[in-house]
Design a protein around this motif. Structure first.
Motif, mmCIF file in Angstrom:
data_model
loop_
_atom_site.group_PDB
_atom_site.id
_atom_site.type_symbol
_atom_site.label_atom_id
_atom_site.label_comp_id
_atom_site.label_asym_id
_atom_site.label_seq_id
_atom_site.Cartn_x
_atom_site.Cartn_y
_atom_site.Cartn_z
ATOM 1 N N PRO A 138 -2.957 -1.088 -9.789
ATOM 2 C CA PRO A 138 -2.352 0.249 -9.839
ATOM 3 C C PRO A 138 -1.237 0.439 -8.812
ATOM 4 C CG PRO A 138 -4.598 0.328 -8.924
ATOM 5 C CD PRO A 138 -4.380 -1.047 -9.451
ATOM 6 N N ASN A 139 -1.291 -0.250 -7.713
ATOM 7 C CA ASN A 139 -0.209 -0.238 -6.717
ATOM 8 C C ASN A 139 -0.248 -1.555 -5.941
ATOM 9 O OD1 ASN A 139 -2.065 0.042 -4.410
ATOM 10 N ND2 ASN A 139 -2.478 2.069 -5.292
ATOM 11 N N PRO A 140 0.786 -1.861 -5.172
ATOM 12 C CA PRO A 140 0.847 -3.180 -4.506
ATOM 13 C C PRO A 140 -0.301 -3.433 -3.521
ATOM 14 C CG PRO A 140 2.997 -2.125 -4.445
ATOM 15 C CD PRO A 140 2.039 -1.100 -4.966
ATOM 16 N N GLU A 141 -0.980 -2.365 -3.103
ATOM 17 C CA GLU A 141 -2.044 -2.535 -2.105
ATOM 18 C C GLU A 141 -3.429 -2.601 -2.736
ATOM 19 O OE1 GLU A 141 0.020 0.418 -1.749
ATOM 20 O OE2 GLU A 141 1.481 -0.941 -0.834
ATOM 21 N N THR A 142 -3.549 -2.369 -4.038
ATOM 22 C CA THR A 142 -4.876 -2.289 -4.650
ATOM 23 C C THR A 142 -4.989 -3.220 -5.861
ATOM 24 O OG1 THR A 142 -4.869 0.046 -4.050
ATOM 25 C CG2 THR A 142 -6.613 -0.665 -5.551
#
Lengths: 525, 327
Positions: A138-142
């Motif tokens: 869902p995002n670059p960190e997850t």
């Protein structure tokens, strides 16, 4: 008679010339570790290749989502946190901030997704990531791992030996990951970056200066020297040319090096490998299709004698399919203490009575010759033991691994000595040997015993998806009791893997994965 | 003389082509007769694999094809200079071999020179003083070297000179931690070479000692040696200029024939000393049943032996002028 001054000068120069390289053997001053290894890794990418030879350097070059401590507890690594959601069918991983690959590019959830799916699709241990359906980012960190069903082994398989995080921008070039030439020139985000890999000779690695864990690694350089001969490696350790080696199990070498000043021999670390030495029966063939015959053989296999005398106390008895110390291990199983009279009774009951010459039946045993302490010596000991109960044993040593593997996997054997590893969670390394669905002709380390028990199949299927630890443990306990009683395999000993190192080395990798984990805390003192 | 040499080379090259083709076919057949294949090794080192993976690997490496098809493909490739790909290392066989040839040639040639020089010297001195204590000791030492298995004598020498009296390293070709260049690099390699070369030489020392001793004893009784002495020539001149030159002929012949045996001996020496040459590569590839690599190494070894024999013939002509004229 004294040599002339000219000749004396030449002799002195020669001595100094020879001594100069010797001085270079002491690497402590340069903060370099010389690590000795037996064998030659094909390449350095553990995402598509199993085996200790690839795992050890792989764990230094690549970081993984999680790592484990010495108590089998997962620790944050490239995933700084994790949590299960959706009834244990989703695992949410948070990517560590500031983590970078060796080429300076940041690590994102896309790298997690690419790596996990590469392992799932290409790693030889197909069961370990089989329930994974996809990885959402869902995002670059997850990164969110979506599972088809609960998979309690998922945390274990996110460890360094199985799940290296590969840089997608480097590896994802359309080449088949199994034969990608970049597997030999990898870029990772582990504590050391690869400098040179000379197949069959050495691997040179240097400190990753942007490693995301503060003040690690402690060493500046790691050089892995690849040996072919265990005696040569032992001499190099004794001469202090090599400072560190792992998974050493040759009894004479361990005894010899334990007495060398400045060298320490320790069995600690690497418990998750779970290496068991066992005697496999071909249960599809007579007379080993009869459980009483298998039990009889097990009753003449004196494991105390093997571990205390043949192995001089270095190895421990293997009591079942899971190694002692592992979370699901069960101690309370039938031990088959030596009892020749009982063995004879069992053979009589099975209809295998002694003939006029005192022989009940003749059989054979297949074994390799690479590790005489665990193969040849035990086969020869068993031959003498079986003769006592009227069984003639033909020894069939194999010239090399392919010859042995062909005999065993083609199901042409009667009995075979085999070394099989647990690999952490039972789903990874244990299930394969016992499931009826895994009786596969031509596949080594499948269920080559042709053992089939519907209750065992049911227990293993349920344990693979049971999220509750205690319930899972109970299932594995029942499984262990059944297979020990059914004896498709007579368990002999756990391979006594030892770490041998220079005493000045501290911060050794003594977690459950041993040196198949990062050696980022190892240092000279 | 040059025309004769060229003729010899041309004749040998023609013979070599036929010989290499026969070697290639025989090796291929023998290796394929052995049980198991490289896929078993790969699967073994993987810790197991599925049927699909095994099938895909066999297909990818052409191991699922009939024997004759595999042989024809192999011979066709070899004819174009392509020795195939090492399945284990996923690299071209030729590259792997070319990488290792210099180290093996260095080891074998150093060992050969050591064995020739030391063996011939011992033989000459023994022949000159046949009943001396020196002669007896030289014979015993040479015989010990010949009788002891190389993996045992190698380990004993390692234990003595690398561990107990550490004057040489325990193995390898160079100290990778040192990163030496230029003269320091050459010195480092020489330092690593000393013990493996001596171990390999030890096997052949006895042969050359005894051969040169017998040959010298025969020559020393010749009329021309008696004449040389009668002329009042100094003893070293008689020994080394007149007698040894003739005594060398059988030694050179045997040295040429021993080249192939030395390459075979290098397999064990390279394994014990972790000397990264063709011998070590051969040992590893046989263990793994990396067939393309084994075949490549065997073919290259056959070529090296042919070249060695050719060089021997040429040297023979240089030493003995009679052969030159006889053509």
């Amino acid at each position: 008679m004294t040599p002339r001054p000219g000749i004396r000068a030449m002799l002195l120069s020669a001595v100094f010339a020879l001594a100069a390289p010797i001085a270079a053997h002491a690497q402590k001053d340069t903060n370099t570790l010389i690590w000795g290894m037996i064998g030659a890794p094909r390449h350095l990418n553990p995402a598509v290749q199993s085996g200790i030879l690839t795992m050890e350097p792989g764990a230094q070059i690549f970081a993984s989502p999680l790592r484990f401590d010495e108590h089998w507890k997962p620790q944050p690594y490239l995933a700084e946190s994790w949590k299960f959601e959706d009834g244990n069918k989703s695992l949410v991983l948070k990517v560590a901030k500031d983590a970078k690959f060796h080429d300076g590019r940041p690590i994102t959830s896309a790298d997690f997704a690419y790596s996990i799916m590469t392992v799932k699709n290409n790693h030889p241990f197909q069961s370990m990531m089989a329930p994974i359906e996809r990885v959402d980012t869902p995002n670059p960190e997850t990164a969110i791992i979506r599972l088809a069903k609960p998979h309690p082994a998922i945390l274990d398989v996110l460890a360094p030996p199985f799940c290296p995080i590969l840089p997608k921008h480097y590896f994802d070039d359309g080449t088949d990951p199994k034969v990608n030439p970049k597997n030999s020139t990898p870029i990772g985000s582990g504590p050391f970056r690869l400098v040179e890999f000379k197949p069959g000779e050495h691997i040179i690695m240097e400190k990753h200066k942007d490693f995301f864990l503060k003040d690690r690694p402690k060493l500046d350089r790691v050089i892995i020297r690849l040996f072919k001969d265990a005696n040569s490696l032992a001499l190099a350790l004794e001469a202090k040319e090599v400072h560190f080696t792992t998974f050493a199990d040759a009894i004479a070498t361990l005894d010899r090096l334990a007495k060398v000043p400045g060298v320490e021999v320790t069995p600690k670390g690497g418990e998750a490998i779970g290496p068991i030495n066992w005697l496999a029966f071909n249960t599809a063939k007579k007379p080993f299709d009869d459980v009483r015959v298998r039990q009889a053989v097990s009753y003449v296999l004196d494991r105390e004698f093997i571990t205390k005398r043949l192995h001089r106390g270095r190895s421990v008895i293997a009591t079942g399919p899971i190694t002692p110390g592992a979370p699901f291990y069960l101690d309370a199983v039938e031990r088959y203490r030596p009892d020749a009279a009982k063995a004879e009774q069992l053979l009589d009951a099975a209809g295998l009575r002694r003939n006029a010459s005192g022989t009940r039946f003749a059989t054979s045993i297949d074994y390799g010759q690479g590790r005489p302490d665990y193969q040849q010596n035990i086969a020869e000991y068993l031959k003498a033991q079986l003769r006592r109960i009227g069984v003639e044993l033909e020894l069939r040593p194999a010239a090399d691994f392919p010859s042995w593997a062909t005999r065993v996997s083609s199901l042409e054997f009667d009995m075979a000595i085999d070394g099989v590893f647990n690999w952490g969670d039972p789903v990874v390394g244990v299930h394969r040997t016992w499931l009826t669905s895994n009786i596969r002709k031509g596949v080594v380390w499948s269920n080559t015993q042709s053992y089939s028990n519907p209750r065992v199949d049911e227990l293993l299927a349920n344990a693979a998806v049971e999220p509750n630890f205690d319930k899972r443990k109970a299932m594995y306990h029942e499984f262990q009791r059944i297979v020990v009683n059914d004896v498709p395999v007579a368990f002999i000993n756990v391979f006594p893997y030892h770490m041998i190192h220079d005493v000045r080395l501290k911060g050794l990798p003594q977690t459950i994965w041993g040196s198949a984990s990062p050696i980022d805390e190892m240092r000279w003192e | 003389m040059i025309a004769g040499l060229l003729q010899l080379i041309a004749r040998r090259l023609v013979q070599a082509v036929g010989l290499l083709a026969a070697v290639a076919i025989l090796n291929f057949a023998l290796i394929h007769a052995a049980p198991g294949d490289i896929v078993q090794t790969i699967v073994g080192e993987m810790g197991g694999a599925t049927e699909e993976t095994i099938r895909a690997l066999r297909q990818a490496y052409g191991l699922d094809r009939p024997f004759h098809e595999q042989l024809l493909i192999y011979l066709g490739r070899v004819a174009t200079g392509d020795l195939g790909t090492s399945v284990y290392f996923n690299s071209p066989v030729l590259g792997l071999i070319v990488d290792r040839i210099p180290t093996t040639v260095l080891l074998v040639s150093t060992a050969l020179i050591m064995a020739l020089v030391i063996g011939t010297t011992l033989g000459v001195i023994s022949a000159r003083y046949p009943r001396s204590w020196f002669s007896s000791i030289a014979n015993v030492v040479a015989l010990f070297g010949f009788s002891a298995p190389v993996f045992w004598s190698g380990l004993l020498l390692l234990l003595t000179f690398a561990v107990l009296v550490p004057i040489v390293p325990t193995g390898g070709y160079r100290n990778v931690a040192r990163n030496a260049t230029g003269f320091a690099y050459a010195l480092d390699v020489a330092h690593h070479l000393l013990l493996p070369a001596f171990t390999l030489a030890l096997i052949y020392l006895a042969l050359y000692t005894r051969l040169s001793r017998a040959s010298m004893l025969e020559v020393m009784g010749s009329d021309y040696v008696r004449t040389a002495r009668a002329k009042g020539l100094p003893e070293p001149t008689v020994l080394f200029k007149h007698a040894l030159r003739n005594a060398l002929l059988p030694i050179v012949t045997i040295a040429g024939l021993q080249m192939s045996a030395m390459f075979a001996g290098a397999v064990l020496v390279e394994t014990v000393f972790t000397w990264p040459g063709m011998g070590l590569l051969a040992y590893e590839s046989i263990q793994r049943r990396d067939n393309q690599l084994i075949l490549g190494i065997l073919l290259t070894s056959a070529m090296l032996v042919i070249i060695g024999n050719l060089l021997t013939d040429m040297l023979y002509r240089v030493i003995d002028p009679r052969i030159r004229t006889e053509g």
